[in-house]
Every structure is written in C-alpha cells, then in structure tokens.
Design an enzyme around this catalytic site. Structure first.
Site, PDB file in Angstrom:
ATOM      1  N   SER A   1       0.811  -1.018  -0.111  1.00 36.09           N
ATOM      2  CA  SER A   1      -0.067  -0.130  -0.161  1.00 36.09           C
ATOM      3  C   SER A   1       0.924   1.343   0.064  1.00 36.09           C
ATOM      4  O   SER A   1       0.290   2.291  -0.516  1.00 36.09           O
ATOM      5  CB  SER A   1      -0.842   0.006   1.186  1.00 36.09           C
ATOM      6  OG  SER A   1      -0.274  -0.207   2.639  1.00 36.09           O
TER       7      SER A   1
ATOM      8  N   HIS B   1      -5.397  -4.010  -1.975  1.00 35.21           N
ATOM      9  CA  HIS B   1      -5.378  -3.018  -3.078  1.00 35.21           C
ATOM     10  C   HIS B   1      -5.213  -3.697  -4.446  1.00 35.21           C
ATOM     11  O   HIS B   1      -5.193  -2.787  -5.484  1.00 35.21           O
ATOM     12  CB  HIS B   1      -3.770  -2.124  -2.967  1.00 35.21           C
ATOM     13  CG  HIS B   1      -3.961  -1.229  -1.986  1.00 35.21           C
ATOM     14  ND1 HIS B   1      -4.600   0.100  -2.286  1.00 35.21           N
ATOM     15  CD2 HIS B   1      -3.625  -0.809  -0.651  1.00 35.21           C
ATOM     16  CE1 HIS B   1      -4.454   0.969  -0.968  1.00 35.21           C
ATOM     17  NE2 HIS B   1      -4.035   0.347  -0.012  1.00 35.21           N
TER      18      HIS B   1
ATOM     19  N   LYS C   1     -12.058  -0.517  -0.396  1.00 42.75           N
ATOM     20  CA  LYS C   1     -11.473   0.161  -1.667  1.00 42.75           C
ATOM     21  C   LYS C   1     -11.821   0.323  -2.946  1.00 42.75           C
ATOM     22  O   LYS C   1     -12.853   1.107  -3.184  1.00 42.75           O
ATOM     23  CB  LYS C   1      -9.634  -0.222  -1.667  1.00 42.75           C
ATOM     24  CG  LYS C   1      -9.050   0.044  -0.199  1.00 42.75           C
ATOM     25  CD  LYS C   1      -7.841  -0.460  -0.052  1.00 42.75           C
ATOM     26  CE  LYS C   1      -7.174   0.047   1.256  1.00 42.75           C
ATOM     27  NZ  LYS C   1      -6.365  -0.808   1.772  1.00 42.75           N
TER      28      LYS C   1
HETATM   29  C1  LIG Z   1      -6.565  -1.029   3.515  1.00 44.87           C
HETATM   30  C2  LIG Z   1      -5.890  -2.314   3.791  1.00 44.87           C
HETATM   31  C3  LIG Z   1      -6.232  -3.201   4.779  1.00 44.87           C
HETATM   32  C4  LIG Z   1      -7.426  -2.990   5.419  1.00 44.87           C
HETATM   33  O1  LIG Z   1      -8.699  -2.888   4.739  1.00 44.87           O
HETATM   34  P1  LIG Z   1      -9.901  -2.188   5.409  1.00 44.87           P
HETATM   35  O2  LIG Z   1     -11.082  -2.932   4.707  1.00 44.87           O
HETATM   36  O3  LIG Z   1      -9.818  -0.693   4.971  1.00 44.87           O
HETATM   37  O4  LIG Z   1      -9.947  -2.379   6.818  1.00 44.87           O
HETATM   38  C5  LIG Z   1      -5.782  -4.460   4.554  1.00 44.87           C
HETATM   39  N1  LIG Z   1      -4.495  -4.702   3.986  1.00 44.87           N
HETATM   40  C6  LIG Z   1      -3.978  -3.876   3.141  1.00 44.87           C
HETATM   41  C7  LIG Z   1      -2.759  -4.203   2.511  1.00 44.87           C
HETATM   42  C8  LIG Z   1      -4.426  -2.677   3.038  1.00 44.87           C
HETATM   43  O5  LIG Z   1      -4.118  -1.733   2.304  1.00 44.87           O
END
Ligand SMILES: *Cc1c(COP(=O)(O)O)cnc(C)c1O
Length: 396
Positions: free
Chosen positions: A184, A212, A243
């Site tokens: 990320s 992602h 996301k």
């Molecule tokens: C954003 C993210 C999460 C968490 O996801 P949410 O649905 O926002 O809790 C988990 N792993 C990675 C790699 C992320 O970028």
C-alpha cells in the site's frame, strides 16, 4: 490538593510531534469522494483516496443501499453467530466466492478485521509465520495475536523467505507464508509465483492480502491470484470491500473448511456485529459492475500509465510502483508533510507519509489515481506537483 492529569504524557507527545512537523490534523471531506472533492472548505483534485473505480458514490451502489435499508433496516441487530446473519450477507459471500473461483467466502466488517481475525484464528503459539517486512499493519496485529513465532523476510526477498523455511524444515508446528498482493505504501506487487512455489515445496500455508488488488488486478479485478494465474494454489485470499469496491468490509476466500473454521473461531466474526444490510447490498451492486463494466478497470490502468509518465517526465522519483499507487519520494517526514500541505494550498490533495508508516528517510507523498480522473485533471495535478516541488526544492 490538585489532582495531576495521568494522561499528561499524551499532550507532551503531541507537542513533540508539532515541533517535529509530523503532527497530523484530520482533513475533512465535505463532498462525496470524487476526483474533484471539497475538503476543508476548498475544492481540490483528490489523489488521496482508494476509490479506484469511482464506485464509492456510484448511483447503482447508492440505490442498492437505500433499497436494502428500506427492506431490512439500518442495522443487523447482532453478531453473525447469534442472529446477525441476514440473507443478504449469505448472498454476498456466495457472490464473492463465485467471483473468486473459490469454494467459499466469509465477509468481515473490514479488511483489517479479516486479516487480524484470520491469522490469529488459524495459528497457535507452536506455529511459525513467515511474513514480508512491509506487510500491512492488520497482518502484523494478526501475527502478534496468534502468538505464533514471527519470522520477517526483507521486502519481496523470496530467497530470504525460502531460507527461513529451509531452516524451519525440522521444526514442529505449522508454517504460514504471507504477503500483501500489492503493497500500500510503494505500489509494488508481491512476488507471488515464487512465493507460492516456496510454500508448496515446504508444505506451508500460503496467504495473500489483496486489499489494493481487489478490483484493480486480474480479470474484472479478481486480484493477484488471477493476475498471475495461480488459481487453486493459494490457500487463503483476503480482499477488501473498502477500496476499489467502494463500500466497507473485508473477505476471506478459500476452502469450505477454512471458512467454516473461521465462522467458529475468528474473533471479529464472533464478537462484533455484522454489516448493516445496506453495506452488503451496495457491495453486491459493486460486484455486478466489476463483472459487467471491465472498461472501468482499463480506464484506471490507462490513467495510471498516463500519470506515471507525466511524473517521471517531470523528474520525480516514484520508487518501485507498478500500480495506481504512485509515491513521490521526498526523504524526510517533515518535508513529506510540508510538501503535502503546500500541494493542498495549491488545490491538490495527496497524503504525506513518514515514519513510522514507512522507514525513516523514505518519506513520501502518495498519489493514487482513479478511473474517474479526467486527463485534464491529471494534467493539472502534474502541473501543480511540478510547480510546488520546484518551489520547495523537492525537484531541482
Ligand atoms: C487497507 C488495507 C487493509 C485494510 O482494509 P480495510 O477494509 O480498510 O480495513 C488491509 N490490508 C492492506 C494491504 C490494506 O492496504
């Protein structure tokens, strides 16, 4: 007697962060999340969201949420294992399992809960976790909660991961090899094909976190397993609904036994209330769009290539990115936050990220383009970035 404030150390720490230039005020979004958003009273080009496909305020998702809310109510009333499993939750899990070509799926309240809840549920203190140094915080927390032994390998260093597993060959306990699909902070892709081979040859469980990559990589956004053609070879696939899918939630896909085990043992599933029906309905509408409008994902990648080329032509160091997440490396955290603040004053919203989210000296401003940014907006964004970077000495 005057009582002393036992929390005074918190204020002292905040003051230290202010002095260091790393204190962060929350930016407040006053419009829907769109390429041009209203934030803190100002219209800005938004390069700070994970709304990759523009689904967060898509009319079909909004209508689905309203319809389900009217039909089933605003909340579910209980955790999944008591009476909070609604037909729409089951429908969503079936839909995702089918989409991902896996036997089964369980949806959690967030991607964070999915990772932390899964890793901690399936392992014990006797077991071993082999984990990339840059894996997400929710994986790290899951590892800690499991109390298994944690072995960290250098970022994307498959030889190092293999070496750890070789050294553990005689050790008792289960082994879990785990990586982010897309990282990320850097936007690079995990070396899945080699990691899967290493896991197979050592009899380790293979788990990937496609937060992602869900909706971004693979056919119709099926994620990195599909992108690399590794169907059937990754035991646990985590994805997010927060996301590119545009709503909220996380899911785990895998065998029927894995999912039923998580129904019994994953603590966020057992002890925290399920999604409101409107959330599940909006997610279902998003999967409909993923399957029927792959052109959105093509547009995302078109925009990604276009914007990266503009940044590289301008002379920016964009690190190792291979995806719509494009960091602009600036060095010190203080500079990343100052650069981000100056960009904002000039009409561009891009997040400054420094230690401890990324290592010291590797601070950056992170940009994320979406499918719904127009070329005109991307040109304007590149122009603002270049102009402000020159003023601040980020670019010479
Ligand atoms: C954003 C993210 C999460 C968490 O996801 P949410 O649905 O926002 O809790 C988990 N792993 C990675 C790699 C992320 O970028």
């Amino acid at each position: 007697m005057t009582a002393t404030n036992p929390l005074s150390y918190l204020g002292e720490q905040l003051e230290a962060w202010r002095q260091a230039g790393t204190y962060q005020r929350l930016r407040v979004l006053e419009s829907p999340c769109e390429p041009l958003s209203r934030v803190d009273g100002r219209e800005v080009i938004n390069l700070a969201s994970n709304n990759y496909l523009g689904l967060a305020d898509h009319p079909k998702l909004v209508e689905a949420a309203i319809a389900a809310t009217k039909k089933y109510g605003a909340g579910s009333g209980a955790v999944r294992t008591i009476s909070g499993t609604m037909s729409i939750h089951i429908e969503l899990e079936r839909r995702i399992a089918q989409f991902k070509h896996t036997e089964a799926c369980v949806v959690f309240q967030s991607g964070f809960a999915a990772n932390a809840g899964t890793v901690s549920a399936i392992l014990t203190p006797e077991d071993h976790i082999i984990t990339d140094a840059l894996n997400h915080a929710s994986i790290i927390d899951g590892c800690r909660l499991s109390r298994a032994k944690i072995h960290v390998f250098a970022h994307r260093d498959t030889a190092a991961a293999g070496k750890i597993l070789d050294d553990l060959a005689g050790a008792s306990g289960r082994k879990l090899l785990i990586t982010d699909g897309v990282f990320s902070m850097d936007g690079d892709i995990g070396p899945l094909p080699s990691l899967v081979e290493i896991a197979e040859s050592h009899g380790a469980i293979m788990m990937i976190d496609d937060a992602h990559s869900s909706g971004v990589l693979g056919r119709n956004g099926r994620g990195t397993v599909d992108h690399f053609g590794l169907h059937g070879r990754v035991d646990i696939q985590v994805g997010t609904l927060s996301k590119a899918v545009g709503v909220l939630g996380g899911y785990v896909c895998g065998s029927r036994d894995l999912i039923e085990f998580l129904y019994h043992r994953a603590r966020p599933f057992l002890f925290s209330t399920s999604h409101p029906p409107g959330v599940a309905a909006a997610c279902l509408a998003a999967f409909e769009i993923l399957e029927n409008e792959p052109e959105r994902i093509e547009k995302l990648w078109d925009n990604t290539r276009y914007f990266k080329a503009a940044l590289n032509n301008a002379g920016f160091d964009t690190g190792q990115s291979e995806t719509p997440i494009t960091p602009i490396m600036v060095g010190e955290a203080k500079m990343a936050h100052a650069f981000s603040a100056a960009l904002f004053e000039n009409g561009l919203f891009a997040t400054g990220i420094g230690f401890p989210t990324v290592p010291e000296g590797k601070a950056r401003v992170r940009t994320i383009v979406t499918a719904t940014h127009t070329r005109e907006l991307l040109d304007r964004a590149a122009e603002i970035l270049t102009r402000v970077a020159k003023q601040m000495g980020v670019l010479r």
